[in-house]
Design a protein around this motif. Structure first.
Motif, PDB file in Angstrom:
ATOM      1  N   HIS A 126      41.013 -25.889  13.697  1.00  0.00           N
ATOM      2  CA  HIS A 126      40.645 -26.250  12.332  1.00  0.00           C
ATOM      3  C   HIS A 126      39.636 -25.240  11.805  1.00  0.00           C
ATOM      4  CE1 HIS A 126      42.710 -30.079  12.812  1.00  0.00           C
ATOM      5  NE2 HIS A 126      42.135 -30.162  13.996  1.00  0.00           N
ATOM      6  N   ASP A 127      39.635 -25.047  10.518  1.00  0.00           N
ATOM      7  CA  ASP A 127      38.710 -24.087   9.921  1.00  0.00           C
ATOM      8  C   ASP A 127      37.260 -24.568   9.998  1.00  0.00           C
ATOM      9  OD1 ASP A 127      40.573 -21.997   8.666  1.00  0.00           O
ATOM     10  OD2 ASP A 127      41.400 -23.887   7.910  1.00  0.00           O
ATOM     11  N   LEU A 128      37.070 -25.882   9.890  1.00  0.00           N
ATOM     12  CA  LEU A 128      35.713 -26.423   9.782  1.00  0.00           C
ATOM     13  C   LEU A 128      35.654 -27.787  10.457  1.00  0.00           C
ATOM     14  CD1 LEU A 128      32.831 -26.301   8.458  1.00  0.00           C
ATOM     15  CD2 LEU A 128      33.866 -27.407   6.452  1.00  0.00           C
ATOM     16  N   VAL A 129      34.568 -28.038  11.179  1.00  0.00           N
ATOM     17  CA  VAL A 129      34.283 -29.358  11.741  1.00  0.00           C
ATOM     18  C   VAL A 129      32.921 -29.787  11.210  1.00  0.00           C
ATOM     19  CG1 VAL A 129      33.858 -30.705  13.824  1.00  0.00           C
ATOM     20  CG2 VAL A 129      35.613 -28.915  13.838  1.00  0.00           C
ATOM     21  N   VAL A 130      32.879 -30.947  10.567  1.00  0.00           N
ATOM     22  CA  VAL A 130      31.633 -31.465   9.990  1.00  0.00           C
ATOM     23  C   VAL A 130      31.177 -32.673  10.796  1.00  0.00           C
ATOM     24  CG1 VAL A 130      30.489 -32.351   7.930  1.00  0.00           C
ATOM     25  CG2 VAL A 130      32.327 -30.674   7.705  1.00  0.00           C
ATOM     26  N   VAL A 131      29.962 -32.598  11.312  1.00  0.00           N
ATOM     27  CA  VAL A 131      29.373 -33.691  12.090  1.00  0.00           C
ATOM     28  C   VAL A 131      28.523 -34.542  11.153  1.00  0.00           C
ATOM     29  CG1 VAL A 131      27.767 -34.273  13.937  1.00  0.00           C
ATOM     30  CG2 VAL A 131      29.405 -32.385  14.234  1.00  0.00           C
ATOM     31  N   ALA A 132      28.953 -35.781  10.927  1.00  0.00           N
ATOM     32  CA  ALA A 132      28.255 -36.685  10.014  1.00  0.00           C
ATOM     33  C   ALA A 132      28.192 -38.081  10.628  1.00  0.00           C
ATOM     34  CB  ALA A 132      28.975 -36.731   8.666  1.00  0.00           C
ATOM     35  N   ASP A 133      27.939 -38.116  11.943  1.00  0.00           N
ATOM     36  CA  ASP A 133      28.009 -39.391  12.666  1.00  0.00           C
ATOM     37  C   ASP A 133      26.663 -40.054  12.879  1.00  0.00           C
ATOM     38  OD1 ASP A 133      27.326 -37.372  14.415  1.00  0.00           O
ATOM     39  OD2 ASP A 133      28.487 -38.151  16.098  1.00  0.00           O
ATOM     40  N   GLY A 134      25.684 -39.731  12.049  1.00  0.00           N
ATOM     41  CA  GLY A 134      24.481 -40.530  11.973  1.00  0.00           C
ATOM     42  C   GLY A 134      23.373 -40.174  12.941  1.00  0.00           C
ATOM     43  N   ILE A 135      22.367 -41.043  12.938  1.00  0.00           N
ATOM     44  CA  ILE A 135      21.125 -40.780  13.651  1.00  0.00           C
ATOM     45  C   ILE A 135      21.325 -40.654  15.158  1.00  0.00           C
ATOM     46  CG2 ILE A 135      20.532 -43.236  13.787  1.00  0.00           C
ATOM     47  CD1 ILE A 135      17.608 -42.393  13.357  1.00  0.00           C
ATOM     48  N   ASN A 136      22.224 -41.445  15.716  1.00  0.00           N
ATOM     49  CA  ASN A 136      22.487 -41.386  17.158  1.00  0.00           C
ATOM     50  C   ASN A 136      23.730 -40.555  17.442  1.00  0.00           C
ATOM     51  OD1 ASN A 136      20.305 -43.133  18.081  1.00  0.00           O
ATOM     52  ND2 ASN A 136      21.414 -44.775  17.047  1.00  0.00           N
ATOM     53  N   SER A 137      23.821 -39.425  16.786  1.00  0.00           N
ATOM     54  CA  SER A 137      25.008 -38.579  16.825  1.00  0.00           C
ATOM     55  C   SER A 137      25.402 -38.147  18.235  1.00  0.00           C
ATOM     56  CB  SER A 137      24.762 -37.335  15.974  1.00  0.00           C
ATOM     57  OG  SER A 137      25.805 -36.398  16.122  1.00  0.00           O
ATOM     58  N   ALA A 138      26.579 -38.581  18.659  1.00  0.00           N
ATOM     59  CA  ALA A 138      27.116 -38.109  19.941  1.00  0.00           C
ATOM     60  C   ALA A 138      27.508 -36.642  19.844  1.00  0.00           C
ATOM     61  CB  ALA A 138      28.320 -38.962  20.341  1.00  0.00           C
ATOM     62  N   ALA A 139      27.983 -36.241  18.671  1.00  0.00           N
ATOM     63  CA  ALA A 139      28.385 -34.844  18.486  1.00  0.00           C
ATOM     64  C   ALA A 139      27.183 -33.914  18.553  1.00  0.00           C
ATOM     65  CB  ALA A 139      29.114 -34.684  17.160  1.00  0.00           C
ATOM     66  N   ARG A 140      26.036 -34.346  18.047  1.00  0.00           N
ATOM     67  CA  ARG A 140      24.824 -33.526  18.143  1.00  0.00           C
ATOM     68  C   ARG A 140      24.448 -33.289  19.602  1.00  0.00           C
ATOM     69  NH1 ARG A 140      20.966 -36.535  15.303  1.00  0.00           N
ATOM     70  NH2 ARG A 140      20.542 -37.627  17.245  1.00  0.00           N
ATOM     71  N   ASP A 141      24.593 -34.331  20.431  1.00  0.00           N
ATOM     72  CA  ASP A 141      24.324 -34.177  21.862  1.00  0.00           C
ATOM     73  C   ASP A 141      25.219 -33.098  22.471  1.00  0.00           C
ATOM     74  OD1 ASP A 141      22.442 -36.165  21.722  1.00  0.00           O
ATOM     75  OD2 ASP A 141      23.628 -37.672  22.799  1.00  0.00           O
TER      76      ASP A 141
END
Length: 338
Positions: A126-141
């Protein structure tokens, strides 16, 4: 060739970025682990920059029609005496989370509810992945590691709505506690209360009683609200913030927005606002400049201002819950407002 994006999280920021990207012809998939849009929620304050972001995706006028404009905020003492009043040139629009999300969902289009997104590192092709999963973001980890998890600020908050209207947005500060009252659409009153408390402290079946016990001797408007609350409508959440600032909001073709990027305490009332501005800034940047240059521009424009907002919100939280010198605190606030 059609560009593609994956959005992890279908809240305020995720829906806004999907709406703006689809306006430019992108093919977007949005994953949201909740089963659907929320039916209940308290008021959000939409500052002018957030309303301009809503205008950019075509829902600003509808948000104004449904919301309540507020030009003045008053800071009071527990006895009801006034510390200061702040007047804005442009209104803050008060709108609760459910109608705001319905507007954003209508603009964004299809959302895959009840779906947990795969690991962001697996969202390839994909061209872009946007992480918008909130304060306890698993993606941020996944992207930055567990060192950037949110920290408990030392305060807990109750919130809810009651019948009856109120004309003014007020926040009352006492010793180590505060109580906010705002108008809400539909002629109702939105309220919130914060105190210092141990993390994860709860009073099952007695949260309303706990709020009344703590604030029942405060001024008449607080007591009016307390008389209308009941256990079924009181929500309680501990307050967290991202104590360690992220070194970047982008990594490769992955971009973080909203609480996933800069979780802040609610003391400035700017969490949803900053998520909206993030979303539109990110989408505008990649649509105009392409993904690589657009992500660099997004990080440059949004990282430092939002991290400063995290710090400012934390400082307000500390001041509002001061244990000592509250008279001096109130004097400083009064002089600053002038």
């Amino acid at each position: 060739m059609t560009r593609t994006a994956m959005v992890v999280g279908g809240g305020v920021g995720g829906l806004a970025v999907a709406a703006r990207l689809r306006m430019d012809g992108w093919r977007v998939r949005v994953f949201e682990r909740a089963e659907g849009l929320p039916e209940t929620g308290t008021a959000l304050g939409l500052w002018p920059a957030a309303v301009r972001a809503l205008d950019a995706i075509g829902v600003g006028e509808a948000a104004r029609e449904q919301g309540r404009p507020q030009l003045r905020t008053s800071l009071l003492r527990a006895d009801g005496s006034r510390v200061a009043s702040l007047t804005q040139k442009d209104p803050i629009w008060l709108l609760s989370r459910p109608p705001l999300l319905r507007l954003l969902h209508k603009a964004a289009g299809e959302v895959e509810f009840g779906v947990t997104a795969p690991d962001v590192r697996e969202l390839t092709g994909h061209d872009l992945v946007v992480v918008a999963d909130g304060i306890n973001s698993a993606a941020r980890d996944v992207v930055f590691g567990e060192a950037y998890r949110p920290r408990y600020v030392g305060a807990t908050a109750w919130r809810g709505t009651v019948d009856g209207d109120t004309a003014e947005f007020t926040e009352t500060w006492g010793e180590r506690a505060r109580f906010g009252v705002t108008p809400q659409e539909g002629g109702r009153t939105n309220w919130y209360a914060c105190v210092l408390a141990p993390q994860r402290q709860r009073f099952p079946g007695a949260e309303a009683a706990a709020v009344r016990s703590r604030f029942g001797h405060w001024h008449a408007e607080v007591r009016r609200v307390l008389a209308g609350i009941d256990e079924d409508t009181v929500a309680r959440n501990d307050l967290y913030y991202l104590a360690r600032p992220l070194p970047s909001y982008v990594d490769g073709n992955v971009a973080l927005i909203g609480d996933a990027a800069h979780a802040m305490t609610p003391d400035m009332g700017r969490g949803a606002c900053e998520a909206l501005v993030d979303a539109v800034t990110l989408a505008d940047s990649v649509c105009t400049l392409g993904v690589e240059a657009g992500l660099r521009r997004y990080d440059k424009l949004r990282r430092r201002p939002t991290q400063r907002m995290v710090t400012a919100s934390l400082l307000v939280n500390r001041a509002a819950h001061a244990r000592r010198f509250t008279g001096l605190r109130d004097l400083v606030v009064k002089l600053a407002a002038r």
